[in-house]
Structures are given as structure tokens and as C-alpha cells.
Design a protein around this motif. Structure first.
Motif, mmCIF file in Angstrom:
data_model
loop_
_atom_site.group_PDB
_atom_site.id
_atom_site.type_symbol
_atom_site.label_atom_id
_atom_site.label_comp_id
_atom_site.label_asym_id
_atom_site.label_seq_id
_atom_site.Cartn_x
_atom_site.Cartn_y
_atom_site.Cartn_z
ATOM 1 N N ARG A 42 -9.395 4.846 -5.730
ATOM 2 C CA ARG A 42 -8.285 5.799 -5.667
ATOM 3 C C ARG A 42 -7.112 5.325 -6.514
ATOM 4 N N GLU A 92 -4.066 3.284 4.106
ATOM 5 C CA GLU A 92 -4.523 2.154 3.305
ATOM 6 C C GLU A 92 -3.896 0.858 3.795
ATOM 7 N N ALA A 143 0.822 -1.207 0.000
ATOM 8 C CA ALA A 143 0.000 0.000 0.000
ATOM 9 C C ALA A 143 0.858 1.260 0.000
ATOM 10 N N TRP A 200 -10.658 2.438 -1.811
ATOM 11 C CA TRP A 200 -9.207 2.355 -2.012
ATOM 12 C C TRP A 200 -8.888 1.900 -3.434
ATOM 13 N N TRP A 245 -6.011 -2.799 4.852
ATOM 14 C CA TRP A 245 -5.835 -4.158 4.346
ATOM 15 C C TRP A 245 -5.322 -5.089 5.445
ATOM 16 N N GLU A 299 -15.156 0.571 1.906
ATOM 17 C CA GLU A 299 -13.799 1.116 2.002
ATOM 18 C C GLU A 299 -12.864 0.429 1.014
#
Length: 496
Positions: free
Chosen positions: A460, A345, A340, A457, A349, A453
Motif C-alpha cells: 500500500r 496499520e 504509520a 501494508w 506494527w 499483512e
């Protein structure tokens, strides 16, 4: 149209840079187009309001338009402030004279954010002739009221009625905008003569930096339609881009207190994002696998799980394979955490990996007899089926490539498809259902939040990725979706 879209803004000038052709050019560029402008009016304005308007001769306006059209390809036209009836007639005549009319987005600039009227009554009447030549019209609520000769709508239902009437009168699409309504929500709708064809609803953004919002939205819409050739998706992308430009606007610190500051048109570019693209939106990927999702609903396992008729032995066989999968999936989530780009982020995860082991695998084990399947570490664990092995091999290849964006795209379907299935099974009665605990786990609000979420991510990463990388992300996502379908429908021990 191929390559970079060439978009012409026909509008007035705003010397403060927040609205008019200045905002148009910024918006077109930020959305991936090449911007051009033909000036219809000069204004003296700032964030505090408009103090004067000067309209150049309409003959000069026509000369600008003809000169440009004789040399440069025009893939879309955005029309903004025209100022006078003569200017409106000039633009209408120019559009009629083109060999092939490009898509036209008309922002009927009649009332500024400050409340100033920008068109005289004669011009307001003439505007209807131009509306009939447009593809999409984007009035705010005061402008809509003027166009339908009614009081300004104070609720969304009245606004939709007014906008549908305007759409039917001119056989155009109209983007109804709820920004002038009170309340915490800000609804919008793309409406045709027969009613809404796309609806949107978001929280209102608390800011006074809204100068040029209508100009920017209409220019973005024209640019994105020239690239996407789809009005609902162009609207969706344009709205999302404008909302983020509004959210970032206060950082610009333009103008004195009490006025309306401009949007931050470069917000996405400065944060490393590419121009908006449907291909880079996970929601588009999800939309494009609609047929696969319908096929998943018809899988025997899903139907029998839903009605509770699934044989316990077959459910146990499924859980054995799923436990094997989840053990490996947790390790791949940890790999996504390692790759990440930032700590926030990475933490997401890592937490997803922890929950995968401590909650999901624990639930699986609760259904299985002692010594049954687990994450593969037990000597009594079942061997992976061909479907399980193929799915994990696909995910492992994504992890081994070391591309974080592609890996999270590959991991996403395990969140999204299960959450979607759980949400749709929420209506199944739990009373006496043999698999109620499993259904509850995937319908859990916490899992829904984690899924949202994970999507965010992935979004993004896609928005910052090159077209080639986005293509790899999408391919990884779609391949994982096909493996999910095969996993549910797998043969062997679970064959009905």
C-alpha cells in the motif's frame, strides 16, 4: 518508448461510459498512459444492454487511423469492438501499412456482458485474420467458444484446452478468463502455443458491476505493457487494477437495478495511488532477489539447521546474535507503528513488536542457559557481531530518516525471508529433531498471516509513493535482504 505511453483504442462507443472507448480512455489514463480513440461503431446501450449499433463508413475509420498515425507516436494499440468484416479488414490493412507495428492487444468483442451479440457471422469469420496480427487476445469464454467453434467451456480445463488451441492456431498469446465460470474462484491464465506462461487465481468478487470489464482489462494490459515491456507482469498488474476497480464499483451507483453497472476506473487515483508499476510491487522485489534466496539456502547454517546436524554451541551463538537483533528490531517495529498513516496499520506494527518480544525472544531464551543472551539488557549478553551491528545500523538509519514507507520496506525481509524459509522447511521431519521448536515457530500459520499483512501494508505504501520514494523503498528492502544473508552466514563464534 520513454515517458508517458501513448495508447490508441480502436473500438466502439458506449454512451453510458462503462464500456467501449469511454472505458478504454479511463483505463489508459488510470494506468499511466495518454489515451486516444478511433471510433469503429456507435451504440445505443446502457447498463441494461445494447439496443442498437451503427457503423460509420470504413473509409472514415481509415482516415481517423491515418491522420492520427501521421502525427502522434503510438506505443500500443488496443482493439475492441469492430462491428463488421469491412471494419476488421480496414484495421488489418492499416496495421500492415505502419512502418513499425506497435504492440497490439485485441479484445474480440463479440458478446456483451448482457449476452447481446455484437458481431455478425461474417465479421466473426474475418476476425481470425486480425487475431494473427495481435500480440495478445483477450476473449471471454463465450467469445472463445465462438472463435474455436465449440460449446462454451463450463470448466477451467476445457477453457485452457480451447485457449491453447487458439494460441497455437495464430501463434499469439491468449489471456484465458474464468469470469463466466461458476464457483467461488476466478482463474485466469496467459497462454501461449505451448501452454500457460502465467497463471492467476483469486476469489470471485460478488457484484453485478462488471459492465466493460473486458474493455478495461485489455486497455490496461496494452498500457502497462507499453511501460513494462513484459506480458506476464503487465497482465498481473492489469488484473490487480481491474479487480480493485470491480470491488469499488458499487460506490458509483450507476444505472437501474437489474443491469450491470460500470467499474470504478478512478478508484486508485481517488485513493491516492499512483498508476500500477512493477517497481512498486513487493512481489517484484521478491522475484528480483531470487538469486540471493537461492544463496541463502546454501548457507552452511541453514543446511545444518535443516538436517539437524548443527552443533548446539554454534546454534546458541546464532541465537545470542539473533536475540540482540530482535530486541532492537522490536523497538524499530514500534517506530513503524508511530509513523504509520492510520490506526489500523499502527496497530499491526505495534502487535508485531509485542510478538517479537513476548514470543520470539522468549523462544530464544528457552534455548539458552540461564544468564545467557537476551535483548542486550543483561550484563551477560554477548557483544553484537560485525554482521549484527551492520544490519541494525542499516535499520536505524531507515528509522531515523522518519520515512514510514522506507522503514517498513527495510523491516519486511525479516518477516518474509524467515517465513519463506520456515514454509520450505515444513517438510523436515520433526521427530527427534533438535531444533524442531525453532522450525515450528517460523512455519507457524500465525507468522505466515503476519507476514502476508506486512507485505500488504508495504504494498500500500509503495503504490502511493513517487518513483523516487519507491526506489528508496526497494533499495532499503534489498539491503536488508543482503544483511539477512550475511547474518545467517556470519563468521566469528558461528564459523563452522
Amino acid at each position: 518508448m520513454s515517458g508517458i505511453p501513448h495508447v490508441l483504442a480502436v473500438a466502439g462507443s458506449d454512451p453510458s461510459g462503462g464500456a467501449g472507448v469511454q472505458a478504454d480512455i479511463k483505463s489508459i489514463m488510470a494506468c499511466g498512459g495518454y489515451g486516444m480513440a478511433a471510433l469503429t461503431a456507435l451504440t445505443a446501450q446502457s447498463t441494461q444492454g445494447v439496443s442498437a449499433v451503427h457503423a460509420p463508413p470504413t473509409g472514415f475509420l481509415r482516415q481517423q487511423l491515418d491522420t492520427l498515425a501521421s502525427d502522434v507516436r503510438i506505443d500500443a494499440v488496443k482493439i475492441g469492438m469492430l462491428g463488421t468484416a469491412a471494419a476488421i479488414d480496414t484495421v488489418s490493412a492499416w496495421l500492415d501499412a505502419l512502418p513499425e507495428r506497435p504492440p497490439v492487444v485485441l479484445d474480440p468483442v463479440m458478446v456483451a456482458t448482457s449476452g447481446d451479440r455484437l458481431l455478425d457471422p461474417e465479421a466473426e469469420r474475418a476476425l481470425h485474420g486480425l487475431i494473427a496480427r495481435a500480440d495478445v487476445v483477450t476473449p471471454n469464454l463465450p467469445e472463445l467458444a465462438a472463435l474455436v467453434d465449440e460449446p462454451v467451456a463450463r470448466d477451467w480445463g476445457v477453457a485452457l484446452r480451447q485457449v491453447r488451441g487458439l494460441a497455437a492456431r495464430h501463434d499469439v498469446l491468449v489471456l484465458a478468463k474464468g469470469g463466466h465460470l461458476d464457483g467461488p474462484r476466478c482463474p485466469d491464465a496467459l497462454v501461449g502455443p505451448d501452454g500457460p506462461i502465467a497463471t492467476f487465481d483469486d476469489e470471485r468478487i460478488p457484484t453485478t458491476s462488471t459492465h466493460g470489464t473486458g474493455c478495461s482489462l485489455s486497455s490496461a494490459l496494452a498500457t502497462l505493457y507499453a511501460r513494462e515491456r513484459d506480458w506476464p507482469w503487465a497482465t498481473r498488474l492489469a488484473r490487480a487494477w481491474v479487480r480493485r476497480a470491480i470491488e469499488a464499483a458499487d460506490a458509483l451507483d450507476v444505472g437501474r437495478p437489474g443491469g450491470h453497472g460500470p467499474l470504478h476506473h478512478a478508484h486508485a487515483l481517488w485513493s491516492g495511488e499512483r498508476p500500477p508499476r512493477r517497481s512498486a510491487e513487493p512481489d517484484a522485489w521478491w522475484e528480483d532477489i531470487a538469486a540471493l534466496r537461492r544463496e541463502l539456502d546454501e548457507v552452511w547454517f541453514v543446511r545444518q539447521l535443516a538436517d539437524g546436524s548443527l552443533d548446539p554451541a554454534r546454534f546458541a551463538a546464532y541465537l545470542e546474535q539473533d536475540a540482540l537483533y530482535l530486541g532492537a528490531y522490536a523497538r524499530l517495529l514500534e517506530r513503524a507503528s508511530e509513523l504509520a498513516p492510520d490506526s489500523a496499520e499502527s496497530a499491526f506494527w505495534a502487535e508485531a513488536a509485542r510478538r517479537c518480544v513476548t514470543e520470539e525472544l522468549a523462544l530464544h531464551r528457552s534455548y539458552l542457559a540461564p544468564g545467557g543472551a537476551d535483548d542486550g539488557s543483561s550484563p551477560h549478553a554477548a557483544a553484537p557481531s560485525a554482521e549484527t551491528a551492520a544490519y541494525l545500523a542499516h535499520l536505524e538509519r531507515a528509522a531515523q530518516a522518519g520515512d514510514h514507507a522506507v522503514l517498513v520496506a527495510a523491516l519486511l525481509p525479516c518477516f518474509w525471508l524467515y517465513q519463506d524459509l520456515g514454509a520450505r522447511l515444513a517438510s523436515v521431519s520433526r521427530e527427534g529433531h533438535p531444533y524442531a521448536e525453532w522450525l515450528d515457530a517460523y512455519g507457524d500459520p500465525g507468522f505466515a498471516s503476519a507476514t502476508a499483512e506486512a507485505i500488504a501494508w508495504t504494498r500500500r505504501a509503495a503504490r502511493a509513493a513517487s518513483d523516487d520514494r519507491v526506489a528508496r523503498m526497494r533499495a532499503a528492502f534489498e539491503t536488508s535482504c543482503r544483511h539477512e544473508l550475511a547474518f545467517f552466514a556470519q563468521t566469528g563464534a558461528t564459523t563452522p
